[in-house]
Scaffold this active site. Structure first.
Site, mmCIF file in Angstrom:
data_model
loop_
_atom_site.group_PDB
_atom_site.id
_atom_site.type_symbol
_atom_site.label_atom_id
_atom_site.label_comp_id
_atom_site.label_asym_id
_atom_site.label_seq_id
_atom_site.Cartn_x
_atom_site.Cartn_y
_atom_site.Cartn_z
ATOM 1 N N CYS A 18 33.732 -8.000 -9.063
ATOM 2 C CA CYS A 18 34.151 -8.037 -7.438
ATOM 3 C C CYS A 18 34.379 -9.510 -6.935
ATOM 4 O O CYS A 18 35.542 -9.723 -5.993
ATOM 5 C CB CYS A 18 32.830 -7.725 -6.461
ATOM 6 S SG CYS A 18 32.185 -6.239 -7.365
ATOM 7 N N CYS A 49 31.929 -9.022 -2.994
ATOM 8 C CA CYS A 49 31.377 -7.925 -3.230
ATOM 9 C C CYS A 49 30.541 -7.570 -1.849
ATOM 10 O O CYS A 49 30.610 -8.173 -0.768
ATOM 11 C CB CYS A 49 30.276 -8.080 -4.320
ATOM 12 S SG CYS A 49 28.973 -9.453 -4.069
ATOM 13 N N SER A 102 24.364 3.547 -1.379
ATOM 14 C CA SER A 102 25.598 2.919 -1.542
ATOM 15 C C SER A 102 26.980 3.621 -0.805
ATOM 16 O O SER A 102 26.874 4.701 -0.518
ATOM 17 C CB SER A 102 25.966 3.049 -3.129
ATOM 18 O OG SER A 102 27.225 2.717 -3.416
#
Length: 557
Positions: free
Chosen positions: A52, A125, A473
């Site tokens: 990321c 991220c 998530s």
């Protein structure tokens, strides 16, 4: 630069008394000419542990080149990052949400300590994105946040895949529907290079949200990480922050109640991550703007779900970029009369002016027209009820279940729930309850992708519901209620649930209830023995003591 421009860095560098500071800065290569210009902090979240943020050193060099070209002196500094995808399902995941606060604090401290005149923050991220913006809000200096961009999809058995597919493959493998060789092949090809997770998961959700907030330039966050144009975008952001210094434009002029509503609308119409609720509440708190969890549901009711994006849909963030990008999303909302088009952005144009520049790729299928939405309302709802008096968040993009009732299967740790799924102990019709994973109870409010993906991979995605005082998530889909508040460790009703209690999700009525009276819940709570804190010292214990409810953004300030 205008001659009458007052710079904070003058207090650091100008006059005979500041000779020691200048001497130390010259030791690392700065010249008198450099020190006569505005000092621009380049807050980089580069780290070697994850794709990321892995490429952000490359982008930071381009940002610095843009600052120099526009007459400024860049000074790069770094902060931490924690990978959700790597730490998922382990004790390490508890560090993730906590890292948001550390990122914000560290960026703020370096900028304050060295009297920078402006800041460009580079994020990648999940938690680096809101963490950088929280810091910019506190500092209120001319600022830009640039997201490093999405990873490209991987290829497996002839079709596109993302990290979501790998998590769900774990469930398929455990249930005997995938071989060891197939799992290894998928693992080897799902993540082909740098960039953040490719669906409309938390990183891409927050990237588009902050374009709509105005603190990131419209259309630039959406450029994929390894696209050649990303370097040009980074250079442009360096020049852009210098123009913000000249015009004295600061976050307090850009981040407003209306721009926050624009950001929420963007999340709703793209079926974004439930984590956006936490992060936008936190940014509003930093700005002193009144925003509460119910506002998300009010806006969601007005906004159609238009984007057919993973995890519930077919396409990735790179596909959205190719279809016309986030500017096209803004145009859709402007045409719908939903976007507050007069809100300023870091580009110097209003978001409405940016939206009119949208170019739609012919025959694209990623973003629906206003006349044929996927759903008439957005991708997330807020439920309340006797199990969540302060509220909880449910993503409704990607499934059509509006009501669900079943017996509770209660677990006090994510690991125990995951083991139960792998062992085949969860059956169709069950409601999995995972508690003591909230902001304070975890501590750190772990995401539950390991469990939710295993449920989907086991073929139970349409027949099992889940609720938790932890998080999900952005790659989670199915009927899953996260952020249940108050959390168990702070006496929330979720602590009173026992195996077999009947739990009801009613999306239409915005309710989450257990078939107990308030008297029964209160009586049970009096008998609850709270678990011993897992951490009694260090950053985890400090966070547990100070963090607020998820319904307030899980903030520590």
């Amino acid at each position: 630069m205008p001659k009458d421009l007052i710079l904070k860095s003058h207090d650091l560098l100008v006059g005979p008394s500041r000779a020691p500071a200048r001497a130390m800065l010259k030791a690392v290569g700065f010249t008198d000419d450099d020190l006569s210009k505005p000092l621009v902090g380049v807050a980089n979240t580069w780290i070697e542990v994850m794709p990321c943020n892995y490429h952000l050193r490359r982008l930071s060099e381009r940002v610095k080149a843009g600052i120099r070209a526009a007459g400024g002196t860049p000074i790069e500094y770094n902060t931490i990052a924690v990978s959700d995808g790597i730490s998922m399902g382990t004790e390490g995941m508890k560090a993730s949400l906590i890292s948001r606060e550390v990122i914000a604090d560290s960026i703020e401290l370096v900028a304050r300590g060295h009297l920078f005149d402006a800041v460009v923050a580079l994020s990648g991220c999940d938690k680096t994105i809101p963490g950088t913006v929280m810091a910019l809000a506190r500092l209120n200096l001319p600022s830009v946040m640039l997201y490093g961009g999405s990873i490209m999809p991987g290829k497996f058995q002839g079709h596109d895949v993302t990290i979501q597919d790998v998590f769900e493959a774990v469930g398929k493998h455990a249930s005997g529907h995938m071989t060891n060789a197939e799992l290894k092949d998928l693992e080897d090809h799902a993540c082909p290079g740098p960039g953040a997770c490719g669906g409309q998961f938390t990183a891409n959700t927050m990237a588009i949200a902050f374009e709509f907030l105005g603190i990131s330039p419209m259309g630039r966050n959406g450029v994929p990480a390894m696209d050649q144009h990303k370097d040009d975008v980074a250079f442009e952001c360096g020049k852009m922050v210098m123009e913000l210094i000249k015009q004295n434009v600061r976050p307090k002029q850009i981040i407003t109640r209306k721009s926050l509503e624009n950001a929420i609308a963007a999340v709703a119409t793209t079926g974004g991550s439930t984590n956006a609720v936490l992060h936008l509440l936190a940014v509003a708190r930093e700005m002193g703007i009144k925003l509460n969890i119910d506002d998300f549901d009010k806006i969601n009711r007005k906004v159609p779900l238009l984007a057919d994006l993973k995890p519930g849909g077919r396409f990735t963030a790179a596909d959205l970029y190719a279809a016309g990008g986030t500017t096209l999303v803004a145009k859709r909302l402007l045409d719908a009369g939903i976007l507050h088009g007069n809100q300023p952005t870091v580009t110097g144009l209003t978001i409405g002016e940016e939206a009119t520049k949208a170019i739609e790729t012919r025959d694209q299928q990623v973003l629906r027209s206003l006349s044929s939405p996927i759903k008439p309302t957005g991708g997330m709802v807020i439920l309340k009820g006797n199990l969540a008096p302060e509220g909880c968040v449910v993503k409704v993009a990607g499934h059509s279940m509006m009501k669900f009732q079943g017996p509770a299967r209660v677990y006090n740790r994510e690991e125990d729930a995951f083991a139960a799924v792998k062992a085949g102990q969860i059956k169709a019709g069950d409601v999995v309850v995972i508690r003591y994973e909230g902001p304070s109870g975890g501590p750190g409010m772990r995401e539950m992708l390991g469990v939710t993906a295993a449920i989907v991979g086991a073929g139970l995605g349409d027949s099992v519901a889940l609720l938790t005082d932890g998080r999900f998530s952005g790659a989670t889909h199915g009927l899953m209620a996260g952020h249940v508040a108050p959390e168990a460790v702070r006496g929330g009703p979720i602590a009173a649930i026992r195996n077999g209690d009947r739990i009801t999700f009613d999306i239409a009525k915005r309710r989450l209830d257990v078939n107990l009276t308030q008297k029964e819940i209160s009586a049970r709570l009096k008998k609850v023995k709270q678990p011993v804190p897992r951490y009694t010292s260090g950053v985890m214990a400090k966070y547990a003591r100070h963090v607020s409810s998820a319904s307030e953004g899980a903030v520590t300030s």
